[in-house]
Write an enzyme that holds these catalytic residues in place. Sequence first.
Site, mmCIF file in Angstrom:
data_model
loop_
_atom_site.group_PDB
_atom_site.id
_atom_site.type_symbol
_atom_site.label_atom_id
_atom_site.label_comp_id
_atom_site.label_asym_id
_atom_site.label_seq_id
_atom_site.Cartn_x
_atom_site.Cartn_y
_atom_site.Cartn_z
ATOM 1 C CG PHE A 1 -1.659 1.200 1.301
ATOM 2 C CD1 PHE A 1 -2.714 1.685 0.573
ATOM 3 C CD2 PHE A 1 -1.351 2.236 2.233
ATOM 4 C CE1 PHE A 1 -3.473 2.951 0.673
ATOM 5 C CE2 PHE A 1 -1.899 3.295 2.574
ATOM 6 C CZ PHE A 1 -2.918 3.637 1.654
ATOM 7 C CG HIS A 2 4.935 3.113 2.042
ATOM 8 N ND1 HIS A 2 4.505 4.382 2.567
ATOM 9 C CD2 HIS A 2 6.184 3.075 1.931
ATOM 10 C CE1 HIS A 2 5.503 5.183 2.435
ATOM 11 N NE2 HIS A 2 6.687 4.535 2.334
#
Length: 265
Positions: A145-146
């Site tokens: 996600f990052h």
Amino acid sequence: MSFNSNRTTYLKPLWFERLNVSESKELIRSYQTSVVYISVGYVVLTFLGRWWMRNRKPFKLRRPLIAWNLILAIFSTIGFWRTFPTFVALLTQPDGIYRSVCTYDYTSDTEAFWGLMYTISKLFEFVDTVFIVLRKAPLLFLHWFHHMSMAIFMFYLYPIGDPVGRWGGILNYGVHSIMYSYYSVKMGGFQVPKSVSSIITMLQMGQFVLTLFANVYALVMFGIGYPCALSNMTIFIQFVGGTSYLILFANYYYQTYVKLKPKSA
């Protein structure tokens, strides 16, 4: 309270750091939609890769991984070295914090170049996940996600060029220079105390706290009537991104270094 509006540049741009800032912004802007597709594709391919590897033995890839981490460590260290001195010089001015988040006075070719490199590097960092998938290492939601969101966020933030963005970029250069150096040493077979990895996680959380502080400060200055180069897009991305990352990294820190686990774990 008065502010000095004279522009000052503390680092003379090297020959390769000279660029047309307007053209570089237009270049990144032209790929914004493509980066969204690429980032979504990155997530899809990540989970397809994990499915493909489910019945296969993990690849070791020790030497390629050491080399990759060294490349990113060197890149981040140079980026930090070329941008941090001007940042510190700016912050030590009587009105330094205000100017760092609200004015373009201290922008330079050097800062713009490394901002461009920082933006593009978020795509290359997808390679981190390739190693995780092929080595069958644990894949955290935090990780993919990052990487996915940072690529999208940076391709939308760089063309805007709001001064407050320098906080996140410069601080991230510093944290990544330490983090990727640590990965290189660890993959090299050297024993590293577990406290080092926990400190790195704290540094990662710290950069998000400082970035959020810079955005709040800019909003306060704007709210009390001082001119501030702060767009709605920047406010949205910085707060959504910074807050979500801080929560995810704080949870990771708690689960990894604080929460008591069974000995069998």
